[in-house]
Scaffold this active site. Structure first.
Site, PDB file in Angstrom:
ATOM      1  N   PHE A  30       0.812  -1.216   0.000  1.00  0.00           N
ATOM      2  CA  PHE A  30       0.000   0.000   0.000  1.00  0.00           C
ATOM      3  C   PHE A  30       0.844   1.265   0.000  1.00  0.00           C
ATOM      4  CE2 PHE A  30      -4.299  -1.562   1.913  1.00  0.00           C
ATOM      5  CZ  PHE A  30      -4.608  -2.130   0.687  1.00  0.00           C
ATOM      6  N   HIS A 117      -6.366  -9.928   9.225  1.00  0.00           N
ATOM      7  CA  HIS A 117      -7.263  -9.168   8.344  1.00  0.00           C
ATOM      8  C   HIS A 117      -8.043 -10.072   7.401  1.00  0.00           C
ATOM      9  CE1 HIS A 117      -4.638  -5.339   9.059  1.00  0.00           C
ATOM     10  NE2 HIS A 117      -5.485  -5.570  10.033  1.00  0.00           N
TER      11      HIS A 117
HETATM   12  P1  NAD Z   1       2.200  -1.146   3.925  1.00  0.00           P
HETATM   13  O1  NAD Z   1       2.026  -1.054   2.460  1.00  0.00           O
HETATM   14  O2  NAD Z   1       1.677  -0.061   4.780  1.00  0.00           O
HETATM   15  O3  NAD Z   1       3.757  -1.255   4.253  1.00  0.00           O
HETATM   16  C1  NAD Z   1       4.581  -2.158   3.583  1.00  0.00           C
HETATM   17  C2  NAD Z   1       6.015  -1.948   4.081  1.00  0.00           C
HETATM   18  O4  NAD Z   1       6.801  -2.982   3.533  1.00  0.00           O
HETATM   19  C3  NAD Z   1       6.611  -0.626   3.638  1.00  0.00           C
HETATM   20  O5  NAD Z   1       7.253  -0.021   4.738  1.00  0.00           O
HETATM   21  C4  NAD Z   1       7.628  -1.039   2.555  1.00  0.00           C
HETATM   22  O6  NAD Z   1       8.776  -0.239   2.540  1.00  0.00           O
HETATM   23  C5  NAD Z   1       7.988  -2.431   2.975  1.00  0.00           C
HETATM   24  N1  NAD Z   1       8.355  -3.334   1.881  1.00  0.00           N
HETATM   25  C6  NAD Z   1       7.753  -3.465   0.660  1.00  0.00           C
HETATM   26  N2  NAD Z   1       8.325  -4.473  -0.039  1.00  0.00           N
HETATM   27  C7  NAD Z   1       9.308  -4.960   0.757  1.00  0.00           C
HETATM   28  C8  NAD Z   1      10.268  -6.014   0.605  1.00  0.00           C
HETATM   29  N3  NAD Z   1      10.306  -6.758  -0.496  1.00  0.00           N
HETATM   30  N4  NAD Z   1      11.128  -6.237   1.627  1.00  0.00           N
HETATM   31  C9  NAD Z   1      11.096  -5.472   2.761  1.00  0.00           C
HETATM   32  N5  NAD Z   1      10.226  -4.483   2.953  1.00  0.00           N
HETATM   33  C10 NAD Z   1       9.338  -4.235   1.971  1.00  0.00           C
HETATM   34  O7  NAD Z   1       1.674  -2.580   4.355  1.00  0.00           O
HETATM   35  P2  NAD Z   1       1.048  -3.088   5.747  1.00  0.00           P
HETATM   36  O8  NAD Z   1       1.801  -2.504   6.876  1.00  0.00           O
HETATM   37  O9  NAD Z   1       0.936  -4.542   5.628  1.00  0.00           O
HETATM   38  O10 NAD Z   1      -0.412  -2.459   5.786  1.00  0.00           O
HETATM   39  C11 NAD Z   1      -1.225  -2.561   4.640  1.00  0.00           C
HETATM   40  C12 NAD Z   1      -2.591  -3.167   4.869  1.00  0.00           C
HETATM   41  O11 NAD Z   1      -3.100  -3.504   3.589  1.00  0.00           O
HETATM   42  C13 NAD Z   1      -2.584  -4.441   5.645  1.00  0.00           C
HETATM   43  O12 NAD Z   1      -3.535  -4.298   6.610  1.00  0.00           O
HETATM   44  C14 NAD Z   1      -2.982  -5.550   4.667  1.00  0.00           C
HETATM   45  O13 NAD Z   1      -4.148  -6.188   5.120  1.00  0.00           O
HETATM   46  C15 NAD Z   1      -3.370  -4.866   3.397  1.00  0.00           C
HETATM   47  N6  NAD Z   1      -2.630  -5.342   2.186  1.00  0.00           N
HETATM   48  C16 NAD Z   1      -2.420  -6.662   1.999  1.00  0.00           C
HETATM   49  C17 NAD Z   1      -1.725  -7.108   0.899  1.00  0.00           C
HETATM   50  C18 NAD Z   1      -1.504  -8.610   0.735  1.00  0.00           C
HETATM   51  O14 NAD Z   1      -2.317  -9.391   1.192  1.00  0.00           O
HETATM   52  N7  NAD Z   1      -0.408  -9.030   0.095  1.00  0.00           N
HETATM   53  C19 NAD Z   1      -1.225  -6.212  -0.034  1.00  0.00           C
HETATM   54  C20 NAD Z   1      -1.477  -4.835   0.164  1.00  0.00           C
HETATM   55  C21 NAD Z   1      -2.163  -4.424   1.296  1.00  0.00           C
END
Ligand code: NAD
Ligand code: ZN
Length: 242
Positions: A30, A117
């Site tokens: 996100f 979630h």
């Molecule tokens: P976020 O997007 O707020 O934060 C992601 C973090 O991960 C960032 O700080 C980023 O710098 C870091 N990051 C990204 N790729 C990385 C990598 N390869 N290695 C290390 N660090 C990396 O995500 P969040 O804190 O999980 O919050 C987002 C909300 O959205 C969650 O509640 C989730 O439910 C939902 N979401 C889920 C998915 C999924 O299911 N894959 C994807 C997007 C959002």
């Protein structure tokens, strides 16, 4: 101390992860550079579209967005998911607490997963509560309907404005409170109440693996500012504290 040193001294590791764990599997997060929050959709931000009130008021638009940006049926577990499965088999890892809804930890083979979630793989009729797999939502256009009663099928994912499942949260917090090592990875720690779950940790080593700084860094024994799939994958031996 390297991550491998910490892991070898730990007996009850708990992993707390977010969207960054799955970016290497092709699922955007996100809040980082390529994250979904950089864009607006017809003037609406994703947090608005993914809210409980938007779902009830504009289900058609919700499902258009959800199918396009939230569900990735082709995604496969990456090296980070794989390592966690190995640790569970070795009885090192007590549990995974994930904010992700993609189901990739279970696909990798892990059993002790707390999906706080929810998951895109569980969907229920809002009227008769019948269960539906992901295909029921993806295999149609418009609003998915229950084949028994015609009710709307709702993904069992926690929308903004909804409370996460009480029992999943209790289980997750209990695991964290009993952990000797907590690895926090791929999360900006900006979604509540998930981020506060870390307060239950009173073990020895807090490890943070994230490309960007997080609010937990100051409390951590080891901060690895690297890709999580790298830090848990090929680079397990190379990692060092910053
Ligand atoms: P976020 O997007 O707020 O934060 C992601 C973090 O991960 C960032 O700080 C980023 O710098 C870091 N990051 C990204 N790729 C990385 C990598 N390869 N290695 C290390 N660090 C990396 O995500 P969040 O804190 O999980 O919050 C987002 C909300 O959205 C969650 O509640 C989730 O439910 C939902 N979401 C889920 C998915 C999924 O299911 N894959 C994807 C997007 C959002
Ligand atoms: Zn029904």
């Amino acid at each position: 101390m390297t991550l491998r040193d910490i892991v070898s001294r730990s007996r009850r590791i708990v992993f707390f992860g977010g969207a960054g764990v799955s970016t290497a599997s092709g699922i955007p997060d996100f809040r980082s550079g390529q994250g979904l929050y950089r864009e607006s959709f017809d003037g609406l931000d994703p947090e608005m579209i993914l809210s409980k009130s938007f779902f009830y008021l504009h289900p058609q638009q919700f499902f258009d967005f959800y199918r396009r940006f939230m569900v990735y049926p082709e995604a496969r577990p990456n090296a980070a998911h794989q390592r966690l499965y190995d640790w569970e088999k070795e009885d090192k890892l007590r549990g995974i607490v994930t904010q992700n809804i993609d189901g990739l930890h279970r696909l990798a083979g892990n059993k002790r997963v707390y999906e706080i979630h929810g998951t895109v793989h569980e969907n229920h009729c809002m009227d008769c509560n019948a269960f539906y797999p992901l295909e029921a939502v993806m295999g149609c256009e418009g609003i998915p309907r229950c084949r028994h009663c015609g009710g709307v099928i709702k993904p069992s994912v926690v929308l903004y404005g909804e409370a996460p499942d009480k029992y999943v949260c209790i289980g997750a917090c209990r695991e964290i409170s009993q952990a000797d090592t907590l690895i926090v990875a791929g999360t900006s720690l900006s979604v509540e109440p998930a981020a506060s779950f870390l307060d239950y940790f009173s073990g020895k080593h807090l490890v943070v693996i994230n490309r960007e700084p997080t609010p937990a860094d100051k409390r951590a024994t080891l901060v690895i500012r690297d890709k999580v799939e790298q830090a848990l994958g090929a680079d397990l031996d190379k990692t060092e504290s910053e």
